[in-house]
Write a protein that holds these residues in place. Sequence first.
Motif, PDB file in Angstrom:
ATOM      1  N   ARG A 134      10.545  -5.240  13.026  1.00 34.42           N
ATOM      2  CA  ARG A 134      10.255  -4.956  11.625  1.00 34.42           C
ATOM      3  C   ARG A 134       8.767  -4.906  11.334  1.00 34.42           C
ATOM      4  O   ARG A 134       8.336  -4.989  10.182  1.00 34.42           O
ATOM      5  CB  ARG A 134      10.917  -5.991  10.696  1.00 34.42           C
ATOM      6  N   ARG A 178      12.944 -14.238   5.354  1.00 37.58           N
ATOM      7  CA  ARG A 178      14.121 -13.905   6.138  1.00 37.58           C
ATOM      8  C   ARG A 178      15.296 -14.777   5.730  1.00 37.58           C
ATOM      9  O   ARG A 178      15.112 -15.815   5.113  1.00 37.58           O
ATOM     10  CB  ARG A 178      13.866 -14.150   7.650  1.00 37.58           C
ATOM     11  N   LEU A 216      12.993   1.141   3.505  1.00 33.25           N
ATOM     12  CA  LEU A 216      12.746   0.502   4.807  1.00 33.25           C
ATOM     13  C   LEU A 216      12.412  -0.989   4.760  1.00 33.25           C
ATOM     14  O   LEU A 216      12.806  -1.733   5.639  1.00 33.25           O
ATOM     15  CB  LEU A 216      11.582   1.221   5.507  1.00 33.25           C
ATOM     16  N   ILE A 217      11.675  -1.427   3.759  1.00 27.31           N
ATOM     17  CA  ILE A 217      11.309  -2.854   3.744  1.00 27.31           C
ATOM     18  C   ILE A 217      12.504  -3.767   3.478  1.00 27.31           C
ATOM     19  O   ILE A 217      12.744  -4.694   4.240  1.00 27.31           O
ATOM     20  CB  ILE A 217      10.141  -3.128   2.763  1.00 27.31           C
ATOM     21  N   TRP A 219      18.753   0.361   8.050  1.00 31.59           N
ATOM     22  CA  TRP A 219      17.372   0.146   8.464  1.00 31.59           C
ATOM     23  C   TRP A 219      17.082   0.894   9.766  1.00 31.59           C
ATOM     24  O   TRP A 219      16.097   1.621   9.880  1.00 31.59           O
ATOM     25  CB  TRP A 219      17.070  -1.355   8.648  1.00 31.59           C
ATOM     26  N   CYS A 279       5.081  -3.673  10.584  1.00 31.58           N
ATOM     27  CA  CYS A 279       4.596  -2.631   9.679  1.00 31.58           C
ATOM     28  C   CYS A 279       4.487  -1.284  10.407  1.00 31.58           C
ATOM     29  O   CYS A 279       3.979  -1.218  11.517  1.00 31.58           O
ATOM     30  CB  CYS A 279       3.222  -3.030   9.158  1.00 31.58           C
ATOM     31  N   GLY A 294       2.107   0.471   0.784  1.00 33.92           N
ATOM     32  CA  GLY A 294       0.798   0.921   1.224  1.00 33.92           C
ATOM     33  C   GLY A 294      -0.265   0.810   0.146  1.00 33.92           C
ATOM     34  O   GLY A 294      -1.431   1.084   0.392  1.00 33.92           O
ATOM     35  N   LYS A 350      16.623  -9.622   5.590  1.00 39.70           N
ATOM     36  CA  LYS A 350      15.539  -9.794   4.628  1.00 39.70           C
ATOM     37  C   LYS A 350      15.934 -10.697   3.462  1.00 39.70           C
ATOM     38  O   LYS A 350      15.095 -11.073   2.642  1.00 39.70           O
ATOM     39  CB  LYS A 350      15.057  -8.435   4.119  1.00 39.70           C
ATOM     40  N   THR A 379      -1.041  -3.863  -0.679  1.00 44.38           N
ATOM     41  CA  THR A 379      -1.553  -4.542   0.509  1.00 44.38           C
ATOM     42  C   THR A 379      -2.978  -4.080   0.808  1.00 44.38           C
ATOM     43  O   THR A 379      -3.879  -4.900   0.956  1.00 44.38           O
ATOM     44  CB  THR A 379      -0.667  -4.215   1.726  1.00 44.38           C
ATOM     45  N   ALA A 438      -3.341   1.834   7.742  1.00 46.09           N
ATOM     46  CA  ALA A 438      -3.990   0.847   6.878  1.00 46.09           C
ATOM     47  C   ALA A 438      -5.309   0.361   7.480  1.00 46.09           C
ATOM     48  O   ALA A 438      -6.294   0.181   6.756  1.00 46.09           O
ATOM     49  CB  ALA A 438      -3.046  -0.334   6.655  1.00 46.09           C
ATOM     50  N   ARG A 448      14.347   3.752  10.113  1.00 46.75           N
ATOM     51  CA  ARG A 448      13.158   3.448  10.915  1.00 46.75           C
ATOM     52  C   ARG A 448      12.936   4.588  11.914  1.00 46.75           C
ATOM     53  O   ARG A 448      11.830   5.073  12.096  1.00 46.75           O
ATOM     54  CB  ARG A 448      13.343   2.106  11.607  1.00 46.75           C
ATOM     55  N   GLN A 471      -1.598 -10.423   3.903  1.00 42.68           N
ATOM     56  CA  GLN A 471      -0.858  -9.703   2.854  1.00 42.68           C
ATOM     57  C   GLN A 471       0.442  -9.160   3.429  1.00 42.68           C
ATOM     58  O   GLN A 471       0.385  -8.291   4.260  1.00 42.68           O
ATOM     59  CB  GLN A 471      -1.709  -8.550   2.319  1.00 42.68           C
ATOM     60  N   GLY A 503       2.909  -8.361  10.678  1.00 48.15           N
ATOM     61  CA  GLY A 503       4.215  -8.814  11.128  1.00 48.15           C
ATOM     62  C   GLY A 503       4.338  -8.663  12.632  1.00 48.15           C
ATOM     63  O   GLY A 503       3.332  -8.588  13.350  1.00 48.15           O
TER      64      GLY A 503
HETATM   65  C1  HEM Z   1       6.120  -3.876   6.851  1.00 53.40           C
HETATM   66  C2  HEM Z   1       1.630  -5.559   6.157  1.00 53.40           C
HETATM   67  C3  HEM Z   1       0.149  -1.128   4.873  1.00 53.40           C
HETATM   68  C4  HEM Z   1       4.675   0.491   5.272  1.00 53.40           C
HETATM   69  C5  HEM Z   1       5.012  -4.691   6.816  1.00 53.40           C
HETATM   70  C6  HEM Z   1       5.001  -6.084   7.223  1.00 53.40           C
HETATM   71  C7  HEM Z   1       3.744  -6.549   7.008  1.00 53.40           C
HETATM   72  C8  HEM Z   1       2.963  -5.468   6.490  1.00 53.40           C
HETATM   73  C9  HEM Z   1       3.243  -7.972   7.260  1.00 53.40           C
HETATM   74  C10 HEM Z   1       6.176  -6.863   7.807  1.00 53.40           C
HETATM   75  C11 HEM Z   1       7.061  -7.386   6.715  1.00 53.40           C
HETATM   76  C12 HEM Z   1       8.158  -8.299   7.237  1.00 53.40           C
HETATM   77  O1  HEM Z   1       8.306  -8.478   8.440  1.00 53.40           O
HETATM   78  O2  HEM Z   1       8.898  -8.847   6.404  1.00 53.40           O
HETATM   79  C13 HEM Z   1       0.852  -4.504   5.729  1.00 53.40           C
HETATM   80  C14 HEM Z   1      -0.555  -4.612   5.420  1.00 53.40           C
HETATM   81  C15 HEM Z   1      -0.968  -3.364   5.056  1.00 53.40           C
HETATM   82  C16 HEM Z   1       0.175  -2.474   5.144  1.00 53.40           C
HETATM   83  C17 HEM Z   1      -1.384  -5.899   5.490  1.00 53.40           C
HETATM   84  C18 HEM Z   1      -2.333  -2.904   4.636  1.00 53.40           C
HETATM   85  C19 HEM Z   1      -3.444  -3.470   5.001  1.00 53.40           C
HETATM   86  C20 HEM Z   1       1.231  -0.293   4.929  1.00 53.40           C
HETATM   87  C21 HEM Z   1       1.188   1.126   4.680  1.00 53.40           C
HETATM   88  C22 HEM Z   1       2.482   1.577   4.773  1.00 53.40           C
HETATM   89  C23 HEM Z   1       3.309   0.443   5.102  1.00 53.40           C
HETATM   90  C24 HEM Z   1      -0.058   1.937   4.377  1.00 53.40           C
HETATM   91  C25 HEM Z   1       3.041   2.978   4.611  1.00 53.40           C
HETATM   92  C26 HEM Z   1       2.571   4.038   5.110  1.00 53.40           C
HETATM   93  C27 HEM Z   1       5.449  -0.555   5.704  1.00 53.40           C
HETATM   94  C28 HEM Z   1       6.888  -0.461   5.898  1.00 53.40           C
HETATM   95  C29 HEM Z   1       7.308  -1.720   6.376  1.00 53.40           C
HETATM   96  C30 HEM Z   1       6.109  -2.555   6.436  1.00 53.40           C
HETATM   97  C31 HEM Z   1       7.751   0.769   5.645  1.00 53.40           C
HETATM   98  C32 HEM Z   1       8.727  -2.125   6.727  1.00 53.40           C
HETATM   99  C33 HEM Z   1       9.007  -1.813   8.179  1.00 53.40           C
HETATM  100  C34 HEM Z   1      10.398  -2.225   8.603  1.00 53.40           C
HETATM  101  O3  HEM Z   1      10.954  -3.183   8.063  1.00 53.40           O
HETATM  102  O4  HEM Z   1      10.922  -1.563   9.500  1.00 53.40           O
HETATM  103  N1  HEM Z   1       3.749  -4.330   6.384  1.00 53.40           N
HETATM  104  N2  HEM Z   1       1.261  -3.209   5.546  1.00 53.40           N
HETATM  105  N3  HEM Z   1       2.521  -0.670   5.195  1.00 53.40           N
HETATM  106  N4  HEM Z   1       5.025  -1.824   6.024  1.00 53.40           N
HETATM  107 FE1  HEM Z   1       3.118  -2.485   5.897  1.00 53.40          FE
END
Ligand code: HEM
Length: 517
Positions: free
Chosen positions: A436, A368, A111-112, A119, A438, A300, A96, A303, A444, A123, A362, A432
């Motif tokens: 990794r 990366r 986690l992000i 990670w 989401c 959460g 990241k 976004t 969502a 995860r 979003q 994504g």
């Molecule tokens: C990762 C979008 C809602 C938790 C991501 C990624 C995207 C994304 C694009 C990938 C990031 C990357 O590859 O660098 C969104 C959008 C959302 C949303 C557009 C709403 C519309 C949520 C919600 C949660 C959440 C509600 C929690 C419950 C996470 C987590 C990761 C992640 C923990 C990291 C996963 C990992 O790296 O293993 N999200 N997300 N997101 N999102 Fe979401």
Amino acid sequence: SGFVSLLRNGLLKLGVPGKLLDDLFSGTNDKVLKIPQASGSLAAVGAQAFFIPLYDLFLTYGGIFRLVFGPKSFLIVSDPAIAKHILRDNSKSYSKGILAEILEFVMGTGLIPADGDIWLARRRTVVPALHQKYVAAMIHLFCNATNRLCQKLDSAASNGEDVEMESIFSRLTLDIIGKAVFNYEFDSLTNDTGIVEAVYTVLREAEMRSMSPIPTWEIPIWKDISPRQRKVSIALKLINDNLDSLIAICKKMVDQEELQFHEEYMNEQDPSILHFLLASGDDVSSKQLRDDLMTMLIAGHETSAAVLTWTFYLLSKEPAVMSKLQEEVDSVLGDRFPTMEDMKKLKYTSRVISESLRLYPQPPVLIRRSIKDDVLGGYPIKRGEDIFISVWNLHRSPNHWAEPESFNPERWPLDGPNPNEINQNFSYLPFGGGPRKCIGDMFASFEAIVAVAMLVRQFDFHMAPGAPPVEMTTGATIHTTEGLKMTVTRRTRASIIPDLGVRIAQVIGDPEVKPSL
Ligand code: HEM
């Protein structure tokens, strides 16, 4: 040179035909292998959202190019095959990078930002918490929270007050995520102080840091004397103290309950992710648990709020889409709250949200860093390269989309699959892709479907007269520069005539129910 022959052999092993390689490596091969380069200046980017100028550079330089800012340089990727390679096929060679550095102060190794073994372990621990039964329980939460918002909008409609929808959506999704992640009632739709303010202070700081070319917050003395930094520290402490007490309360509940932990474990009184994690054996004193909770709170919140903001903006510009959407919602839901079954039936609603996420992804870029040498789009790259995958460019690429700029939910037929990164072959990455991806994608999507459906059923939304023009600025997500000011009016629902009988019966039977027609 040795490097060139090494590369040639590598490509040969990857299956690139020898003939092609001979052509490629004959003569001035440097030209062939050098990534196109664009130089920028931070001044040119100016106040504009930084991903906007990257679009024109993509049209000029192609799916991968190097952007040089003085001593710094970034690789900008706008090609689906290269994105797929980085995110999925060779994801082990990427971390990241900058993102982890920027977010460390608030997300730690959540986690992000986390990489490697931390990670992977987290995860595996966190993903099971978002099981089917949990998501189904969340639908009730979305309904109740949106219903509170509807009541607020209803009084704005009565009083003829215009509403700034961006901040309203931010509050709606904060209320939802607080309850969903750690069973906390922010109640930010009615309450604006203390912890709610602290969350916003921290969010603004994270956004400022991701935009700032010089990391002043790392200068030791500055940290102590800068009023802004002091405010951030105080906000973080308040949030952490609250987290500590929420964890303690939850731990007590877990210890007292009879429930056995199993795959779809869920406490009906407290279905939160925190409850699941403590029941699954997470340690109450763990910093990692806190990091993951903060990460999910932020991931959460912003976004989801941004998705709703841009969806309503787009709908206000396309009345035909709005009418079709309202028609679907009326016929599927009538006057009921949405249920899990409705998530499949509200197909057009779901396409509207997918299309909004195409135009306003979003976050608009994924970050990366290469941790091994690799080959991207035919160009060899070294470890240590900072890479931006521009989802904005992918989603608006003229190579992949007909009329990329137009808001057209019809581009995805209702009898076809829901668009995702797999069936669109990485031209579309709303959540994504690869390991990794989401973890909250279903959460969502359902949250947005419920909110959009309930809101457009009850109200019409128009840009308020004299509202400031809607322009973009970035932090982690795309914000408006001056808010989304809308006039909200109650719908006169001539379309649901079959329902009329029921409504009249209700009105007659129950003097408390007033007709809303
Ligand atoms: C990762 C979008 C809602 C938790 C991501 C990624 C995207 C994304 C694009 C990938 C990031 C990357 O590859 O660098 C969104 C959008 C959302 C949303 C557009 C709403 C519309 C949520 C919600 C949660 C959440 C509600 C929690 C419950 C996470 C987590 C990761 C992640 C923990 C990291 C996963 C990992 O790296 O293993 N999200 N997300 N997101 N999102 Fe979401």
